[in-house]
Design a protein around this motif. Sequence first.
Motif, short mmCIF file in Angstrom:
data_model
loop_
_atom_site.label_atom_id
_atom_site.label_comp_id
_atom_site.label_asym_id
_atom_site.label_seq_id
_atom_site.Cartn_x
_atom_site.Cartn_y
_atom_site.Cartn_z
N GLN A 110 0.83 -1.20 0.00
CA GLN A 110 0.00 0.00 0.00
C GLN A 110 0.86 1.25 0.00
O GLN A 110 0.61 2.19 -0.75
N PHE A 111 1.91 1.29 0.83
CA PHE A 111 2.73 2.49 0.94
C PHE A 111 3.59 2.71 -0.30
O PHE A 111 3.67 3.81 -0.82
N TYR A 112 4.26 1.65 -0.75
CA TYR A 112 5.21 1.79 -1.85
C TYR A 112 4.56 1.60 -3.23
O TYR A 112 5.19 1.86 -4.24
N GLY A 113 3.32 1.10 -3.25
CA GLY A 113 2.60 0.98 -4.49
C GLY A 113 3.01 -0.17 -5.38
O GLY A 113 2.74 -0.17 -6.57
N GLN A 114 3.65 -1.16 -4.83
CA GLN A 114 4.01 -2.33 -5.63
C GLN A 114 4.01 -3.56 -4.74
O GLN A 114 4.19 -3.47 -3.54
#
Length: 145
Positions: A110-114
Motif C-alpha cells: 500500500q505504501f510503496y505501491g508495488q
Amino acid sequence: MRHKRLDHRFLEHIPERLEPGVLYISMGYATSAHSCCCGCGEEVVAPFTPTDWKMTFDGETVSLRPSIGNWSLKCRSHYVIDRGKVIKAGPWSDEQVEAERRRDRAAKTQFYGQAPKIEPSVQSAPVKAAPSFWRRIWNWISGRS
C-alpha cells in the motif's frame, strides 16, 4: 530476558561486532542494531521506515515501536524497547507470526505501491474474533487502541 536495559549509541556506521546491552543507531542509514536481548547473541536489525520501526529519542532515552519479534531466530524472543528499558512480551504462535507478516507485506504494498518480492506463504492463519491479552496491552502502550 538477559538484558533489561539498552544503552544507546548514535553513530554513522553500525559496528561489525555488537556489544550486548547496547542499541546502535545510525540516523544516516535510518536503522538500528543490537545483540538480541535474550542473550543468544544474534544480531537484530530494525530499520526506520514508514512501514517498519519508528525510533523516538526524548533527549535521554530511546524507544522503538512496534515490538521486536525475533521470529526468524532460534530464540523467538519478543520484547519492547521503551525508554531504554527492555520489556518482555508474550510469545506468538506460528499463525500469529504469519498473519503479521501478511499485514506487513500489505502495508508495504500500500505504501510503496508495488507488490513485495516475497512469495506468500501457503499456510493461512485463522482470523481471531478478539486480540489476545498481550496484543490489547501492546495496542494500548503503542497508542493503537
